[in-house]
Motif scaffolding. Structure first.
Motif, PDB file in Angstrom:
ATOM      1  N   HIS A 179       1.476  -8.277 -12.871  1.00 25.30           N
ATOM      2  CA  HIS A 179       0.693  -9.152 -11.994  1.00 25.30           C
ATOM      3  C   HIS A 179       1.585 -10.163 -11.280  1.00 25.30           C
ATOM      4  CE1 HIS A 179      -3.527  -8.226 -12.313  1.00 25.30           C
ATOM      5  NE2 HIS A 179      -3.431  -8.095 -13.618  1.00 25.30           N
ATOM      6  N   PHE A 180       1.149 -10.534 -10.080  1.00 25.56           N
ATOM      7  CA  PHE A 180       1.770 -11.620  -9.335  1.00 25.56           C
ATOM      8  C   PHE A 180       1.200 -12.954  -9.808  1.00 25.56           C
ATOM      9  CE2 PHE A 180       1.711  -7.970  -6.342  1.00 25.56           C
ATOM     10  CZ  PHE A 180       3.082  -7.800  -6.182  1.00 25.56           C
ATOM     11  N   ARG A 181       1.943 -14.031  -9.530  1.00 27.37           N
ATOM     12  CA  ARG A 181       1.532 -15.338 -10.026  1.00 27.37           C
ATOM     13  C   ARG A 181       0.198 -15.806  -9.432  1.00 27.37           C
ATOM     14  NH1 ARG A 181       3.531 -19.441 -12.975  1.00 27.37           N
ATOM     15  NH2 ARG A 181       5.569 -18.453 -13.204  1.00 27.37           N
ATOM     16  N   ASP A 182      -0.051 -15.544  -8.152  1.00 26.07           N
ATOM     17  CA  ASP A 182      -1.307 -16.046  -7.586  1.00 26.07           C
ATOM     18  C   ASP A 182      -2.514 -15.337  -8.188  1.00 26.07           C
ATOM     19  OD1 ASP A 182      -0.966 -13.621  -6.250  1.00 26.07           O
ATOM     20  OD2 ASP A 182      -1.314 -14.438  -4.245  1.00 26.07           O
ATOM     21  N   ALA A 183      -2.362 -14.071  -8.588  1.00 25.59           N
ATOM     22  CA  ALA A 183      -3.461 -13.358  -9.251  1.00 25.59           C
ATOM     23  C   ALA A 183      -3.766 -13.977 -10.608  1.00 25.59           C
ATOM     24  CB  ALA A 183      -3.105 -11.884  -9.418  1.00 25.59           C
ATOM     25  N   ILE A 184      -2.727 -14.476 -11.257  1.00 27.14           N
ATOM     26  CA  ILE A 184      -2.885 -15.118 -12.563  1.00 27.14           C
ATOM     27  C   ILE A 184      -3.539 -16.494 -12.402  1.00 27.14           C
ATOM     28  CG2 ILE A 184      -1.618 -16.124 -14.493  1.00 27.14           C
ATOM     29  CD1 ILE A 184       0.493 -13.856 -14.005  1.00 27.14           C
ATOM     30  N   GLU A 185      -2.984 -17.310 -11.514  1.00 25.32           N
ATOM     31  CA  GLU A 185      -3.481 -18.675 -11.364  1.00 25.32           C
ATOM     32  C   GLU A 185      -4.886 -18.722 -10.785  1.00 25.32           C
ATOM     33  OE1 GLU A 185      -0.442 -20.636  -9.125  1.00 25.32           O
ATOM     34  OE2 GLU A 185       0.875 -20.878 -10.878  1.00 25.32           O
ATOM     35  N   GLU A 186      -5.157 -17.890  -9.792  1.00 19.32           N
ATOM     36  CA  GLU A 186      -6.504 -17.861  -9.219  1.00 19.32           C
ATOM     37  C   GLU A 186      -7.486 -17.178 -10.169  1.00 19.32           C
ATOM     38  OE1 GLU A 186      -7.542 -19.502  -6.634  1.00 19.32           O
ATOM     39  OE2 GLU A 186      -5.506 -20.248  -6.322  1.00 19.32           O
ATOM     40  N   GLY A 187      -6.980 -16.261 -10.986  1.00 22.36           N
ATOM     41  CA  GLY A 187      -7.828 -15.636 -11.996  1.00 22.36           C
ATOM     42  C   GLY A 187      -8.292 -16.643 -13.033  1.00 22.36           C
TER      43      GLY A 187
ATOM     44  N   LYS B 235     -15.884 -16.058  -5.813  1.00 21.40           N
ATOM     45  CA  LYS B 235     -14.703 -15.463  -5.196  1.00 21.40           C
ATOM     46  C   LYS B 235     -13.522 -16.420  -5.329  1.00 21.40           C
ATOM     47  CE  LYS B 235     -14.853 -13.309  -1.298  1.00 21.40           C
ATOM     48  NZ  LYS B 235     -15.085 -12.902   0.111  1.00 21.40           N
ATOM     49  N   PRO B 236     -12.357 -15.912  -5.647  1.00 14.44           N
ATOM     50  CA  PRO B 236     -11.171 -16.773  -5.721  1.00 14.44           C
ATOM     51  C   PRO B 236     -10.648 -17.089  -4.332  1.00 14.44           C
ATOM     52  CG  PRO B 236     -10.560 -14.507  -6.094  1.00 14.44           C
ATOM     53  CD  PRO B 236     -12.055 -14.512  -5.960  1.00 14.44           C
ATOM     54  N   ALA B 237      -9.664 -17.968  -4.286  1.00 16.06           N
ATOM     55  CA  ALA B 237      -8.988 -18.259  -3.019  1.00 16.06           C
ATOM     56  C   ALA B 237      -8.286 -16.990  -2.528  1.00 16.06           C
ATOM     57  CB  ALA B 237      -7.978 -19.381  -3.210  1.00 16.06           C
ATOM     58  N   PRO B 238      -8.052 -16.859  -1.224  1.00 17.46           N
ATOM     59  CA  PRO B 238      -7.381 -15.662  -0.698  1.00 17.46           C
ATOM     60  C   PRO B 238      -5.998 -15.473  -1.314  1.00 17.46           C
ATOM     61  CG  PRO B 238      -8.376 -16.925   1.091  1.00 17.46           C
ATOM     62  CD  PRO B 238      -8.461 -17.791  -0.141  1.00 17.46           C
TER      63      PRO B 238
ATOM     64  N   ALA C 117      -2.517 -15.639 -22.604  1.00 16.25           N
ATOM     65  CA  ALA C 117      -2.980 -14.314 -22.185  1.00 16.25           C
ATOM     66  C   ALA C 117      -2.721 -14.112 -20.693  1.00 16.25           C
ATOM     67  CB  ALA C 117      -4.463 -14.147 -22.490  1.00 16.25           C
ATOM     68  N   ALA C 118      -2.953 -15.149 -19.907  1.00 16.34           N
ATOM     69  CA  ALA C 118      -2.775 -15.046 -18.457  1.00 16.34           C
ATOM     70  C   ALA C 118      -1.303 -14.846 -18.080  1.00 16.34           C
ATOM     71  CB  ALA C 118      -3.339 -16.294 -17.787  1.00 16.34           C
ATOM     72  N   ILE C 119      -0.424 -15.704 -18.594  1.00 13.21           N
ATOM     73  CA  ILE C 119       0.983 -15.621 -18.202  1.00 13.21           C
ATOM     74  C   ILE C 119       1.649 -14.378 -18.788  1.00 13.21           C
ATOM     75  CG2 ILE C 119       2.000 -16.897 -20.135  1.00 13.21           C
ATOM     76  CD1 ILE C 119       2.901 -17.184 -16.358  1.00 13.21           C
TER      77      ILE C 119
ATOM     78  N   THR D  31      -7.839 -10.134  -8.684  1.00 15.95           N
ATOM     79  CA  THR D  31      -7.157 -11.061  -9.558  1.00 15.95           C
ATOM     80  C   THR D  31      -6.840 -10.409 -10.912  1.00 15.95           C
ATOM     81  OG1 THR D  31      -9.361 -11.884 -10.153  1.00 15.95           O
ATOM     82  CG2 THR D  31      -8.117 -13.191  -8.589  1.00 15.95           C
ATOM     83  N   SER D  32      -6.104 -11.151 -11.726  1.00 15.78           N
ATOM     84  CA  SER D  32      -5.744 -10.672 -13.056  1.00 15.78           C
ATOM     85  C   SER D  32      -6.962 -10.692 -13.968  1.00 15.78           C
ATOM     86  CB  SER D  32      -4.639 -11.563 -13.633  1.00 15.78           C
ATOM     87  OG  SER D  32      -4.612 -11.504 -15.046  1.00 15.78           O
TER      88      SER D  32
END
Length: 444
Positions: free
Chosen positions: A416-424, A218-221, A406-408, A357-358
């Motif tokens: 997508h929001f940035r936290d979905a990308i970074e935590e993904g 699970k990713p961070a909240p 691919a993520a950015i 997440t992304s």
């Protein structure tokens, strides 16, 4: 010549690699593997296979080729994929006997047979199987005398693979409670232009190959829904809004290169027309084939690395989809249209499932980790897997750098929001590390 056929031929021409002997003909096995596997991709595009479904198909089809190679005595650089996944508990003994002079021929036939059985339009592969038989005889890969033994081996392997596939939970998905969008702010809701219903909301029930406890991945909240100025959510929302208004040509190219949305729809008058696109997993399978050819891999190693990536994609999508439907987060398009700008549209069409997440971030990083483990750091390559869909080739200095792009790209695309990308990315890295730690003979 129609555009579809032209692009198919262009794709085949671009698949290059090192040859080996078969009969009196030279056979480039890594190139040939990619060509034949692409028939699986073509059928998936026809079926508009959702991203997690496509990953499952790649996993089982590539497993078939790997199992044939393993059964016929191939030795691999890394540990047994079957032994280190839950598949190790199955009886994979092959009873078919006969003169098998070309494990490669049988392996290709095996994954075509699995593709035929596992996809709704798999019947389209019957013709490809006949083409493969004709090619095998023409190029003296097999003889008329040994052909049946190869076909029997392929059929038995395909039957064993499908026996496992039928027990992974996929057939039970239709019996589960249907998803209904939640009421209230911050929850996902179908997005324009087609307002497609949520895709595969119960995918978390599918059995992973390597992951034993999905909770460990699970990713961070995520940032909670909060439209107050200064809140993390509002800041990320405004970042999406402003970023998409200031895109340069390079960022637009990046977003479109990694779009891979099989659900994209265009409207002409009152008609909705589906746009043919590869799935995110299909893009990374394409990259795997490109790397195998550049490295000059044997057929057995080509089969191994495709199975490795296929199984990794499968597990990564299960983990990501579990997160998506547990968080059930709203997409930027919905909240921007409701709260900020009713006429705003993202560069990319928003895919039909929750935001966090992304998926690209998760599966791209997981794939890049295992590919880096296999081929090494700083393995540069030219990604031409999107030429089939009318996009130019793109060079990369490493798999990890490609996964970051691919993520950015999902931020540039406005979906997508940035936290979905970074935590993904973190979620995918953890999954990739798990898989590689299990199969690598050089443990780290």
């Amino acid at each position: 010549m129609n555009r579809f056929l032209f692009l198919s031929l262009t794709f085949a021409i671009l698949l290059m690699g090192s040859p080996s002997k078969a009969g009196s003909k030279e056979v480039n096995w890594s190139k040939l593997y990619a060509e034949e596997l692409f028939h699986i991709t073509e059928v998936m595009v026809t079926d508009v296979a959702p991203p997690p479904v496509a990953a499952r198909i790649y996993a089982y089809t590539s497993l078939a080729a790997y199992l044939v190679s393993k059964n016929q005595g191939a030795r691999f650089e890394n540990d047994d994929l079957l032994e280190h996944s839950y598949l190790g508990s199955y009886d994979w003994g092959i009873t078919t006997s006969g003169q098998v002079s070309s494990p490669e021929f049988a392996a290709v036939m095996a994954f075509l047979k699995v593709g035929q059985e596992i996809m709704p339009s798999g019947y389209l592969l019957k013709e490809k199987q006949q083409d493969w038989i004709r090619r095998g005889l023409r190029d003296k890969i097999v003889t008329k005398k040994t052909l049946q033994a190869h076909l029997d081996l392929a059929s038995e392997v395909a039957e064993k693979i499908m026996g496992v596939a039928k027990k992974d939970g996929y057939l039970q998905l239709s019996t589960l409670t249907r998803y209904t969008p939640q009421k209230g702010e911050g929850f996902w809701y179908p997005t324009p232009p087609a307002y497609i219903a949520a895709v595969e909301p119960e995918w978390k029930t599918i059995k992973p190959f390597f992951i034993q406890n999905l909770e460990e991945y699970k990713p961070a909240p995520m940032a909670p829904f909060d439209m107050s100025e200064g809140s993390s959510f509002h800041g990320q929302l405004m970042e999406v809004y402003t970023t998409t208004k200031e895109l340069n040509q390079e960022r637009k190219l990046i977003a479109n290169f990694w779009d891979c949305n099989p659900f994209k729809v265009e409207f002409s008058g009152h008609m909705a027309i589906g746009v043919k696109k590869i799935s995110p997993g299909g893009h990374w399978i394409g990259i795997t084939g490109i790397a195998a050819q550049k490295a000059g891999l044997s057929f057995a190693e080509t089969a191994y690395v495709h199975a490795l990536v296929g199984l990794t994609l499968h597990d990564a999508f299960i983990s990501c989809w579990k997160t998506k439907y547990e968080t059930d987060r709203i997409r930027p398009e919905t909240v921007i249209n409701q709260k900020i700008d009713q006429r705003w549209k993202p560069l990319l069409q928003t895919p039909p499932f929750p935001e966090y997440t992304s998926g690209h971030s998760v599966i791209s990083r997981a794939s890049a980790v295992v590919l880096t483990g296999y081929f090494g750091d700083n393995f540069d390559y030219v990604d031409n897997s999107e030429i089939y869909f009318g996009l130019p080739e793109r060079p990369f200095k490493s798999f990890l750098l490609a996964s970051e792009e691919a993520a950015i790209s999902r931020l540039y695309g406005g979906i997508h929001f940035r936290d979905a990308i970074e935590e993904g990315i973190k979620q995918g890295e953890k999954i990739g590390d798990l898989v590689w730690s299990k199969v690598s003979k050089n443990k780290y």
